[in-house]
Write an enzyme that holds these catalytic residues in place. Structure first.
Site, PDB file in Angstrom:
ATOM      1  N   ASN A 209      12.963  34.218  41.840  1.00 23.67           N
ATOM      2  CA  ASN A 209      11.916  34.143  40.820  1.00 23.67           C
ATOM      3  C   ASN A 209      12.084  35.291  39.831  1.00 23.67           C
ATOM      4  O   ASN A 209      13.009  36.086  39.956  1.00 23.67           O
ATOM      5  CB  ASN A 209      10.537  34.162  41.486  1.00 23.67           C
ATOM      6  CG  ASN A 209      10.364  35.392  42.360  1.00 23.67           C
ATOM      7  OD1 ASN A 209      10.371  36.511  41.875  1.00 23.67           O
ATOM      8  ND2 ASN A 209      10.253  35.171  43.666  1.00 23.67           N
ATOM      9  N   LYS A 288      30.668  27.189  50.182  1.00 21.91           N
ATOM     10  CA  LYS A 288      30.173  26.786  48.864  1.00 21.91           C
ATOM     11  C   LYS A 288      30.095  25.253  48.782  1.00 21.91           C
ATOM     12  O   LYS A 288      31.068  24.567  49.138  1.00 21.91           O
ATOM     13  CB  LYS A 288      31.113  27.332  47.791  1.00 21.91           C
ATOM     14  CG  LYS A 288      30.660  27.050  46.395  1.00 21.91           C
ATOM     15  CD  LYS A 288      31.566  27.697  45.365  1.00 21.91           C
ATOM     16  CE  LYS A 288      31.227  27.174  44.000  1.00 21.91           C
ATOM     17  NZ  LYS A 288      32.312  26.549  43.304  1.00 21.91           N
ATOM     18  N   PHE A 323      -1.285  40.786  46.181  1.00 19.95           N
ATOM     19  CA  PHE A 323      -1.143  40.482  44.757  1.00 19.95           C
ATOM     20  C   PHE A 323      -1.276  38.977  44.559  1.00 19.95           C
ATOM     21  O   PHE A 323      -0.942  38.197  45.456  1.00 19.95           O
ATOM     22  CB  PHE A 323       0.233  40.943  44.245  1.00 19.95           C
ATOM     23  CG  PHE A 323       0.210  42.342  43.700  1.00 19.95           C
ATOM     24  CD1 PHE A 323       0.040  43.421  44.552  1.00 19.95           C
ATOM     25  CD2 PHE A 323       0.359  42.577  42.339  1.00 19.95           C
ATOM     26  CE1 PHE A 323       0.008  44.718  44.064  1.00 19.95           C
ATOM     27  CE2 PHE A 323       0.333  43.872  41.835  1.00 19.95           C
ATOM     28  CZ  PHE A 323       0.155  44.944  42.699  1.00 19.95           C
ATOM     29  N   LYS A 337      -7.397  33.904  48.038  1.00 20.92           N
ATOM     30  CA  LYS A 337      -6.281  34.614  48.694  1.00 20.92           C
ATOM     31  C   LYS A 337      -6.773  35.828  49.460  1.00 20.92           C
ATOM     32  O   LYS A 337      -6.311  36.103  50.570  1.00 20.92           O
ATOM     33  CB  LYS A 337      -5.241  35.043  47.654  1.00 20.92           C
ATOM     34  CG  LYS A 337      -4.263  33.923  47.349  1.00 20.92           C
ATOM     35  CD  LYS A 337      -3.315  34.221  46.235  1.00 20.92           C
ATOM     36  CE  LYS A 337      -2.835  32.871  45.690  1.00 20.92           C
ATOM     37  NZ  LYS A 337      -1.981  32.971  44.553  1.00 20.92           N
ATOM     38  N   LYS A 341      -6.082  35.742  53.406  1.00 24.79           N
ATOM     39  CA  LYS A 341      -5.066  36.661  53.906  1.00 24.79           C
ATOM     40  C   LYS A 341      -5.661  37.981  54.405  1.00 24.79           C
ATOM     41  O   LYS A 341      -4.942  38.920  54.700  1.00 24.79           O
ATOM     42  CB  LYS A 341      -4.015  36.909  52.821  1.00 24.79           C
ATOM     43  CG  LYS A 341      -3.394  35.591  52.286  1.00 24.79           C
ATOM     44  CD  LYS A 341      -2.219  35.832  51.387  1.00 24.79           C
ATOM     45  CE  LYS A 341      -1.756  34.518  50.747  1.00 24.79           C
ATOM     46  NZ  LYS A 341      -0.415  34.595  50.168  1.00 24.79           N
TER      47      LYS A 341
HETATM   48  N1  CTP Z   1       3.067  36.415  49.941  1.00 24.55           N
HETATM   49  C1  CTP Z   1       3.653  36.678  51.155  1.00 24.55           C
HETATM   50  N2  CTP Z   1       4.454  35.771  51.751  1.00 24.55           N
HETATM   51  C2  CTP Z   1       4.688  34.567  51.177  1.00 24.55           C
HETATM   52  C3  CTP Z   1       4.087  34.270  49.933  1.00 24.55           C
HETATM   53  C4  CTP Z   1       3.287  35.221  49.340  1.00 24.55           C
HETATM   54  O1  CTP Z   1       3.447  37.765  51.674  1.00 24.55           O
HETATM   55  N3  CTP Z   1       5.483  33.709  51.773  1.00 24.55           N
HETATM   56  C5  CTP Z   1       2.184  37.416  49.346  1.00 24.55           C
HETATM   57  C6  CTP Z   1       2.680  38.035  48.060  1.00 24.55           C
HETATM   58  O2  CTP Z   1       3.454  39.183  48.331  1.00 24.55           O
HETATM   59  C7  CTP Z   1       1.405  38.371  47.331  1.00 24.55           C
HETATM   60  C8  CTP Z   1       0.426  37.339  47.816  1.00 24.55           C
HETATM   61  O3  CTP Z   1       0.989  36.799  49.024  1.00 24.55           O
HETATM   62  O4  CTP Z   1       0.904  39.643  47.726  1.00 24.55           O
HETATM   63  C9  CTP Z   1       0.161  36.211  46.859  1.00 24.55           C
HETATM   64  O5  CTP Z   1       1.296  35.515  46.576  1.00 24.55           O
HETATM   65  P1  CTP Z   1       1.237  34.005  45.979  1.00 24.55           P
HETATM   66  O6  CTP Z   1       2.597  33.459  46.022  1.00 24.55           O
HETATM   67  O7  CTP Z   1       0.545  34.037  44.681  1.00 24.55           O
HETATM   68  O8  CTP Z   1       0.276  33.351  47.054  1.00 24.55           O
HETATM   69  P2  CTP Z   1       0.234  31.967  47.701  1.00 24.55           P
HETATM   70  O9  CTP Z   1      -0.703  32.095  48.823  1.00 24.55           O
HETATM   71  O10 CTP Z   1       1.621  31.518  48.002  1.00 24.55           O
HETATM   72  O11 CTP Z   1      -0.465  31.103  46.613  1.00 24.55           O
HETATM   73  P3  CTP Z   1      -0.017  29.933  45.681  1.00 24.55           P
HETATM   74  O12 CTP Z   1      -0.826  28.841  46.158  1.00 24.55           O
HETATM   75  O13 CTP Z   1      -0.375  30.423  44.324  1.00 24.55           O
HETATM   76  O14 CTP Z   1       1.458  29.731  45.855  1.00 24.55           O
END
Ligand code: CTP
Length: 405
Positions: A209, A288, A323, A337, A341
Site C-alpha cells: 500500500n 516466479k 490508527f 475500531k 480493537k
Molecule cells: N491493523 C492491524 N492488523 C491488520 C489490519 C489493521 O493491526 N491486519 C491495524 C492498523 O495498524 C491500524 C488499525 O488496525 O492501527 C486500523 O487499520 P484499518 O486497516 O483501517 O482497519 P480495519 O479494521 O482493517 O478497517 P477497514 O474496515 O477500514 O479495513
C-alpha cells in the site's frame, strides 16, 4: 524549575542579541547553570561582559582563546550541556549548523555535542521565508533540532512580518517544557509499528500500500525525545527510521504480528501506525509465476490476522493506540475500531483530504477515546502531529497510573 540543568546558550549576531541578556538572566533565575558562547558578530550588539555578569561564568567567543589549560573548551562545553539553546539564531548560523560547518566557537561546539538543540531564529521576514533558510530549517528539524518560532510584528529592519525573536519568557517556557516532556516517558518501553506491509505473490511480485512510514517514524522520534526506550517494527517504508531507536524489520502482516507479540508483554505503550494488509495471497509461489495463455487471472486472497485486535484481546495494562485511515464517516468508523480493537486512543485521518494521509509530510488527524472525539488538529507537519500525539498519550498514561487496561 530548571534547577541543575546545564544550558549552553549560543548567541549570534542579530539585533535581537540584546534580548539574550534578559534570556540569560531568566534562565539563571530559574535555576539553570548557563554557559554562554557568543559569535563575534553578537559581541557587536551586546558585550561579553554583560553575559559574564548575568551567567556568572566566563563567556566564550574564540575557539582558540582557551581559558583553562586542563580542558579543550569546545569539547568540555559540548560534553557538559543538557541542552544547547541558540537564541537568537541568524540565517547564517542556521546555514552553518545545517551543513555541519565549524568555523567559530559556537558552530564548532554544536558539532562536537550530542546534546539536544533548541533554536530560536530571528531575522528579516524575507530572509526567514527565503527557500535557502526554509531548507536549512527543515534539514535541522529532520535531524531532531527543535525550534521556537519567531513572532510576527514590527521588525528592527523596518519591515512588518515574521522574524522577531520570541520573547525571553516564551523561550524560557519552551526550555522548561522541553525538560518536562523529556522526562515524561522515561523508563517506558514503547513499541511502534510503521510503514506498509508487503504480501508476496512470488519472489518478485507483491501486494502493498501507499504508506510511507513517515508518521510512525516521527512518532518514534517524539517518543525517543521524551525519554522512552523505543522499538520500531518497520515494514516497507520510503523514509529513514530515526536514530536512537531499535529498528526491527518485518515484511508481511504475519512477520509483524510475530515481531510485535514477541515484545508485547514487556511493552508499556504500543502505537500501531503501520498500514497492515487486510488480505494476502493464499499461495505464495516460490518460483516466479509465468503468464498463461488465458486473458484472465484470479488471485485468491485470504484474511490476515488483525494485529491490533489481537493486542486488544491480550492487553494487560499496555496503553494501546490504533490508527484509522478513512475516506468517509470518519468518527463512526474510528469509534467502531476503537471499541472493536480495545484501543485507548484512536488516531483517525481522512486520507482523501488535501494535506492528509500517506504521502507528504503533513497530516490532519482527529484523536478519539472511549467517550468520543478527544481532540482534532488542523493541518500540521507529521513531526508536529507526532509531538502533540505523544504529549497527549503521556498525559493519558500518567492520569491512568500507567495502567490503561
Ligand atoms: N491493523 C492491524 N492488523 C491488520 C489490519 C489493521 O493491526 N491486519 C491495524 C492498523 O495498524 C491500524 C488499525 O488496525 O492501527 C486500523 O487499520 P484499518 O486497516 O483501517 O482497519 P480495519 O479494521 O482493517 O478497517 P477497514 O474496515 O477500514 O479495513
Amino acid at each position: 524549575m530548571l534547577t541543575g540543568k546545564r544550558i549552553l546558550l549560543g548567541i549570534t549576531g542579530g539585533i535581537a542579541a540584546f534580548k539574550a541578556a534578559a534570556l540569560c538572566s531568566k534562565l539563571v533565575q530559574a535555576g539553570a547553570e548557563v554557559r554562554v558562547i557568543m559569535t563575534e558578530s553578537a559581541t557587536k550588539f551586546v558585550t561579553p561582559l554583560t553575559l559574564q555578569v548575568l551567567s556568572r561564568h566566563a563567556v566564550f567567543t574564540d575557539t582558540f582563546a582557551e581559558q583553562d589549560p586542563a580542558v579543550v573548551s569546545h569539547i568540555d562545553l559540548a560534553d557538559h550541556a543538557d541542552l544547547i539553546l541558540v537564541a537568537p539564531a541568524t540565517a547564517n548560523m542556521l546555514a552553518k549548523l545545517a551543513y555541519g560547518m565549524a568555523d567559530d566557537m559556537l558552530s564548532t561546539t554544536v558539532l562536537a555535542s550530542t546534546a539536544p538543540l533548541l533554536i530560536a531564529p530571528a531575522m528579516n521576514v524575507h530572509m526567514y521565508e527565503h527557500p535557502a533558510v526554509r531548507h536549512n530549517l527543515e534539514l535541522l528539524a529532520s535531524r531532531g533540532a527543535r525550534f521556537i518560532e519567531p513572532g510576527s510584528g514590527q521588525l528592527a529592519c523596518g519591515y512588518v512580518g515574521k522574524g522577531r525573536l520570541a520573547e525571553p519568557e516564551e523561550i524560557v517556557l519552551a526550555v522548561q517544557s522541553y525538560f518536562n516532556q523529556q522526562r515524561q516517558l522515561a523508563g517506558k518501553r514503547v513499541l511502534i509499528t510503521a510503514g506498509g506491509t508487503v504480501e508476496r505473490i512470488d519472489p518478485v511480485r507483491y501486494l502493498t500500500n501507499d504508506s510511507s512510514g513517515k508518521m510512525g517514524f516521527e512518532i518514534a522520534a517524539a517518543a525517543r525525545d521524551m525519554g522512552a526506550d523505543v522499538t520500531v517494527i518497520a515494514a516497507r517504508s520510503m523514509a529513514e527510521p530515526p536514530t536512537g531507536v531499535t529498528v526491527v524489520r518485518a515484511e508481511s502482516a504475519a512477520d509483524m504480528l510475530e515481531a510485535v507479540l514477541a515484545r508485547y508483554d514487556e511493552a508499556d505503550l504500543v502505537i500501531k501506525a503501520a498500514a497492515v494488509a487486510d488480505y494476502r495471497p493464499v499461495v505464495k509461489h516460490s518460483e516466479k509465476l509465468k503468464k498463461t495463455g488465458r486473458d484472465l487471472m484470479t488471485l485468491e486472497l485470504e484474511k490476515t490476522e488483525d494485529i491490533l485486535k489481537v493486542l486488544g484481546e491480550r492487553k494487560q495494562g499496555q496503553f494501546l493506540v490504533g490508527f484509522a485511515a478513512e475516506t468517509e464517516s470518519l468518527a463512526q468508523y474510528a469509534m467502531d475500531k476503537l471499541e472493536r480493537k480495545r484501543c485507548d486512543l484512536l488516531v483517525a485521518n481522512d486520507v482523501s483530504a488535501e494535506g492528509a494521509g500517506f504521502h507528504g509530510d503533513t497530516n490532519i488527524v482527529s484523536v478519539f477515546d472511549k467517550d468520543g472525539l478527544a481532540v482534532s488538529w488542523p493541518l500540521l507537519s507529521k513531526r508536529e502531529v507526532a509531538v502533540r500525539l505523544m504529549a497527549l498519550v503521556a498525559q493519558r498514561m500518567s492520569s491512568s497510573g500507567g495502567d490503561a487496561s
